[in-house]
Scaffold this motif. Structure first.
Motif, PDB file in Angstrom:
ATOM      1  N   ALA A  95       0.806  -1.223   0.000  1.00 31.39           N
ATOM      2  CA  ALA A  95       0.000   0.000   0.000  1.00 31.39           C
ATOM      3  C   ALA A  95       0.837   1.271   0.000  1.00 31.39           C
ATOM      4  O   ALA A  95       0.380   2.311  -0.473  1.00 31.39           O
ATOM      5  CB  ALA A  95      -0.922   0.007   1.216  1.00 31.39           C
ATOM      6  N   GLY A  96       2.075   1.225   0.525  1.00 32.79           N
ATOM      7  CA  GLY A  96       2.831   2.480   0.586  1.00 32.79           C
ATOM      8  C   GLY A  96       4.210   2.369   1.177  1.00 32.79           C
ATOM      9  O   GLY A  96       5.091   3.196   0.884  1.00 32.79           O
ATOM     10  N   ALA A  97       4.417   1.374   2.045  1.00 33.19           N
ATOM     11  CA  ALA A  97       5.754   1.183   2.591  1.00 33.19           C
ATOM     12  C   ALA A  97       6.657   0.602   1.503  1.00 33.19           C
ATOM     13  O   ALA A  97       6.192  -0.063   0.576  1.00 33.19           O
ATOM     14  CB  ALA A  97       5.699   0.249   3.797  1.00 33.19           C
ATOM     15  N   GLN A  98       7.971   0.871   1.633  1.00 31.88           N
ATOM     16  CA  GLN A  98       8.873   0.398   0.575  1.00 31.88           C
ATOM     17  C   GLN A  98       9.278  -1.072   0.764  1.00 31.88           C
ATOM     18  O   GLN A  98       9.660  -1.733  -0.196  1.00 31.88           O
ATOM     19  CB  GLN A  98      10.149   1.283   0.537  1.00 31.88           C
ATOM     20  N   ASP A  99       9.190  -1.579   1.985  1.00 25.18           N
ATOM     21  CA  ASP A  99       9.486  -3.003   2.230  1.00 25.18           C
ATOM     22  C   ASP A  99       9.174  -3.289   3.696  1.00 25.18           C
ATOM     23  O   ASP A  99       8.799  -2.400   4.448  1.00 25.18           O
ATOM     24  CB  ASP A  99      10.952  -3.306   1.918  1.00 25.18           C
ATOM     25  N   TYR A 100       9.344  -4.564   4.113  1.00 27.36           N
ATOM     26  CA  TYR A 100       9.146  -4.895   5.519  1.00 27.36           C
ATOM     27  C   TYR A 100      10.186  -5.924   5.935  1.00 27.36           C
ATOM     28  O   TYR A 100      10.768  -6.639   5.116  1.00 27.36           O
ATOM     29  CB  TYR A 100       7.726  -5.432   5.768  1.00 27.36           C
ATOM     30  N   LEU A 101      10.454  -5.964   7.251  1.00 29.66           N
ATOM     31  CA  LEU A 101      11.401  -6.911   7.844  1.00 29.66           C
ATOM     32  C   LEU A 101      10.722  -7.612   9.014  1.00 29.66           C
ATOM     33  O   LEU A 101       9.967  -6.991   9.775  1.00 29.66           O
ATOM     34  CB  LEU A 101      12.644  -6.174   8.364  1.00 29.66           C
ATOM     35  N   VAL A 102      11.010  -8.896   9.150  1.00 23.97           N
ATOM     36  CA  VAL A 102      10.548  -9.651  10.322  1.00 23.97           C
ATOM     37  C   VAL A 102      11.700  -9.680  11.303  1.00 23.97           C
ATOM     38  O   VAL A 102      12.778 -10.209  11.007  1.00 23.97           O
ATOM     39  CB  VAL A 102      10.120 -11.085   9.941  1.00 23.97           C
TER      40      VAL A 102
END
Length: 681
Positions: A95-102
């Protein structure tokens, strides 16, 4: 790299800090443990990337991201979450964030890779948005009319343009064919372009005019294959562009002041005339015209008067030639003419005489009546004889010979003139170094008091001690100093040297007033008053022992700046003299308005005294005027006793001339001053 880490768990924060420092040698890490602090930091610092934990004491879930994103929408954000929130993080990345990390499942290298990818993705996203914004703004603001047609030439869709709405509405096109909507001639060209676009021959365009309610307008239509079934026609109003092109063409080829062809168009006309002459074996003549005395008018009456005078001069010259000939303004006060189909040399001479006669008549410019003359150089071009590329240069050389022969005449070029022109160029080059090489010297001509016969003043005269030619008379180089602008620094040197010498005579007990001539260009120089004040202070010469001689034309200008300058010079304590009084065509009103002390009678009026009745009357009138207005009078060029007696009888105050003394170097004048008196006959 500037990184904002938003993490409330201190252990996770320390771990991320260690990983970042292992893989990034140069980074600045800022830590915030609440969303409020993160927003505060983001408003103050431009970060390269933000690592955001979604679960914070003051915000939870997706709202954490959106609240921060609203503040820093141009900064890439990488969402950090646990395994149980990975679905939410993935949704935010979509939706808008450039990436994610767990958290807990990445090392330093992977973290760095994710961050770099996020930064690149954000950069591409911003560029895309900017590009989309440009396209959207362009489409909304485009002044062009966009028309979509089928392959047969029927209008399907119309996007109105704001510049067209007043006279072409969409209904004019929709559902109609090209021939139904457009005039016959325009429609035929449009169909040809449509056919080219349909068969895939790129962009096809044409220009045309249409008569509309507001007048004639120019348009360009471009046809582009938009899809398998449609062609896009872009209609642009190019009326303003056409007007601009016409203006640019005029500026490139015509003189904006006079409206005459300029140097570029003149050269084109000359080339065309030569080409025609080569085919027909005709002769052409080239004239180079330089106005006489224009510089004095421009300097004294101002550039506004000078410009209007040039316009009138151009008109008069144009009336002297045929329509097939060309007259151009080459710049400044220089004009050039091409005469075609010249049968004999005398044909060109006749035209030159017409131009000289036309310019000899007075010009009325504003409230002024002014006079100019013209020096004209002429060269002929006969096919097969001479170099066609140096015609203007040869005419220029001939023009200088016309000036040397008294001005206001014409001269035909001859090869012997080149040697003289070369000598003039060499002399000008030498002049540019003469001041630095101390080649200038001053001579002084005594001014004799009629009562008592004593030397009370001297006129300063410039001489050039050339290393090869010896002593050069001023008539050979003063005009070059004026034309080159060297007269200003050389004139300042003359003033300074004369004042220093005047102080020497003052200290020796033989004080004399030192008279120094000022040229028009010197007088117009902004720093003149300051220069005079500075030189007087440095030399120590009493101001009353300095007299500045100005030509009569300088007093004709009523410009406030010049009146103020004369007043400022007078306030320094120096005397002001009018040199060659009576030779200028001007009103005598300035004598009561300006702070004048001395009138110098021109030697041309003294030469034939007392045998010429006209000169007798003029000299008597000038002396009577000087006495009536309490001016000091000086007669120049007194060479015999009869002249001296005539002037003495009419109460002239001072004599200057060879009857008493020629101009002398300092050493000889020192001997003369020590004697105290001279005999006048």
């Amino acid at each position: 790299m500037k990184i904002l880490l938003v993490e409330d768990n201190q252990g996770d924060a320390r771990l991320l800090d260690i990983m970042l420092r292992e893989v990034l040698s140069a980074c600045t890490l800022t830590h915030a443990d609440t969303l409020a602090k993160a927003i505060s930091h983001a408003c103050l610092v431009q970060f390269d990337i933000i690592l955001l934990d979604l679960s914070l004491p003051d915000s939870q879930g997706s709202g954490t991201f959106w609240r921060l994103h609203e503040v820093v929408s141009d900064v890439p954000i990488v969402v950090m979450t646990g395994h149980d929130d990975e679905v939410l993080a993935n949704e935010l990345a979509q939706a808008g964030a450039q990436d994610y990390l767990v958290k807990g499942s990445v090392d330093g290298r992977w973290l760095l890779r994710v961050m770099r990818y996020a930064i690149e993705r954000k950069r591409a996203e911003l560029q895309l948005r900017q590009s989309e914004a440009k396209v959207r703004a362009l489409y909304e603001a485009v002044p062009d009319l966009l028309l979509f047609l089928d392959l047969e030439g029927r209008f399907l869709e119309c996007k109105p343009a704001k510049d067209f709405q007043t006279h072409i509405e969409p209904e004019h096109f929709l559902g109609k064919t090209i021939h139904e909507a457009l005039p016959q001639g325009v429609a035929d060209q449009a169909m040809l372009c449509l056919e080219k676009a349909v068969v895939g021959k790129g962009i096809a365009s044409f220009e045309y005019q249409m008569t509309l309610p507001q007048g004639i307008s120019n348009y360009e239509s471009r046809f582009i294959r938009a899809s398998e079934e449609q062609v896009l026609c872009i209609v642009r109003d190019i009326s303003e562009s056409k007007r601009t092109q016409q203006q640019l063409h005029f500026l490139a080829h015509y003189d904006t002041l006079t409206g005459l062809p300029n140097r570029l168009l003149f050269n084109e006309s000359l080339h065309q005339a030569q080409t025609h002459a080569n085919r027909t074996s005709d002769t052409i003549a080239v004239m180079f015209i330089d106005l006489d005395r224009f510089k004095n008018i421009n300097d004294t009456l101002g550039h506004g008067i000078g410009d209007k005078l040039l316009q009138q001069v151009g008109n008069r010259i144009a009336l002297c030639i045929r329509e097939s000939d060309t007259v151009a303004r080459m710049g400044g006060d220089e004009f050039a003419v091409v005469l075609v189909d010249v049968r004999e040399e005398s044909d060109a001479a006749i035209v030159a005489e017409k131009i000289i006669d036309a310019l000899r008549l007075p010009f009325v410019v504003g409230d002024h009546e002014v006079f100019v003359g013209a020096s004209i150089g002429i060269t002929l071009y006969r096919p097969g004889h001479g170099d066609r590329d140096v015609l203007l240069e040869k005419a220029d050389v001939a023009m200088y010979h016309a000036k040397e022969r008294g001005r206001n005449n014409y001269q035909f070029y001859s090869s012997e003139m080149d040697a003289v022109a070369y000598e003039r160029l060499v002399m000008e080059n030498h002049l540019r170094h003469a001041l630095d090489r101390n080649e200038f010297i001053l001579y002084y001509q005594p001014q004799i008091a009629v009562e008592g016969g004593s030397v009370t003043a001297v006129e300063t005269l410039l001489r050039w001690q050339h290393p090869e030619r010896g002593l050069v008379a001023p008539g050979e180089f003063i005009s070059l100093l004026e034309e080159s602008g060297l007269i200003v620094p050389v004139g300042k040197w003359v003033l300074k040297t004369a004042c220093q010498q005047g102080r020497v005579w003052y200290d020796a007990g033989t004080p004399v007033r030192v008279a120094v001539n000022l040229s028009v260009r010197q007088f117009k120089h902004q720093g003149l008053v300051d220069d005079v004040a500075e030189i007087l202070a440095e030399s120590g010469l009493p101001p009353e022992l300095l007299e500045l001689e100005l030509t009569e034309s300088m007093f004709m200008d009523s410009a406030t700046s010049d009146v103020n300058k004369l007043t400022q010079l007078k306030a320094l304590g120096v005397s002001l003299a009018i040199d060659d009084f009576g030779t200028g065509a001007s009103s005598l009103a300035y004598l009561k308005d300006f702070p004048v002390d001395t009138l110098k009678i021109c030697q041309s009026f003294v030469l034939n005294l007392p045998h010429n009745n006209d000169d007798n009357a003029i000299a008597s009138a000038v002396l009577g005027l000087a006495q009536a207005m309490n001016f000091t009078s000086i007669a120049e060029g007194v060479e015999n006793a009869q002249q001296a007696d005539f002037l003495r009888e009419r109460r002239c105050d001072y004599f200057q001339g060879y009857l008493f003394s020629k101009p002398l170097p300092v050493e000889e004048l020192d001997l003369l001053l020590s004697g105290g008196k001279l005999q006048d006959s």
